[in-house]
Design a protein around this motif. Sequence first.
Motif, short mmCIF file in Angstrom:
data_model
loop_
_atom_site.label_atom_id
_atom_site.label_comp_id
_atom_site.label_asym_id
_atom_site.label_seq_id
_atom_site.Cartn_x
_atom_site.Cartn_y
_atom_site.Cartn_z
N LYS A 2 0.83 -1.20 0.00
CA LYS A 2 0.00 0.00 0.00
C LYS A 2 0.87 1.25 0.00
CE LYS A 2 -4.10 -1.96 2.24
NZ LYS A 2 -5.05 -1.81 3.37
N ALA A 14 6.11 2.90 0.09
CA ALA A 14 5.04 1.93 0.33
C ALA A 14 5.39 1.02 1.49
CB ALA A 14 4.81 1.10 -0.94
N GLY A 36 -2.69 4.87 1.39
CA GLY A 36 -3.65 3.83 1.74
C GLY A 36 -4.12 3.02 0.56
N GLN A 37 -3.93 3.53 -0.65
CA GLN A 37 -4.35 2.79 -1.83
C GLN A 37 -3.33 1.69 -2.17
OE1 GLN A 37 -4.76 5.68 -4.98
NE2 GLN A 37 -6.85 6.25 -4.37
N PRO A 38 -3.78 0.63 -2.84
CA PRO A 38 -2.83 -0.40 -3.29
C PRO A 38 -1.86 0.19 -4.31
CG PRO A 38 -5.09 -1.21 -3.35
CD PRO A 38 -5.18 0.27 -3.12
#
Length: 281
Positions: A2, A14, A36-38
């Motif tokens: 993430k 990440a 927070g996003q992949p």
Amino acid sequence: MKVVRVLNNNVVLAVDETGAEAILTGWGVGFQAKPGQPVKTDKVTRTFRPENDRDSDTLAQQLAALDPRFLAAADDALRAEFEDRGSATVVALADHLSVAAVRVAADAATAAQPHPLTAEVKHLYPAEYAAGERILAHVNKQLELDLPQVEAVAIAMHLVNAGFHTDGLAETYRMTGVFGQLFAIIDTSFDIELDRQSISAARFITHMRYFFVRVSEGRQLNEGMSVLKDSLQLSHPQAVTCASRLASILELRLGAPLTDDEVSYLALHVARLVGEHHAAQ
């Protein structure tokens, strides 16, 4: 993985499922990404992890500041030479290469002038210098540049520096200058010219490289090797005298007194260097 932080369109910090942080680079990996996003794994071309407890954010900022072309060339060239190229070394080399390219573009003749430590580097670090030549050729071909041969010396210094996990080249430059002075003293003491690429010279250099580390960490050898000292005084008195001269220089240059054990090991290496030299004659 993430996204933790977006540095720019091509660099993100990440975290994986274990909580380990990594810096990911690749064209568009950070474009419109949010914490927070992949991670867009299909955009990732290179992964860097901080070593030796270095800060992830600092490494990420350093990577984001680099020209992606030089980062890719430095990483590819180091991968071709070493199994573990080290993130800090990639950053340092990429930054150096980009600056070197600017110097060549501004004044090619000045950029090609000999490096003041060329002779020392070739003699003291032949393996690193040979790798530096190959890395230079790789970078010139990949980026279609014409960086001069003298850059192999600077690249070699970065490789030497990588072995000590330090943040700058200042200590490596100082160490190289001291090595040259020590060899000159041995040559003068015995009226010879040592082969800097001999087996004994390689062992001496390795010993001294780790001696510098010991001194910086305040933990010199102190194992009570009086037997070695007494034996060398009987069998190789001239080597012991020479070692005392070397110790005086090291104490002056490093600002720390040497233990008796360190001086004894210096004498042992001097005896080996001189013995190998005479055996080869």
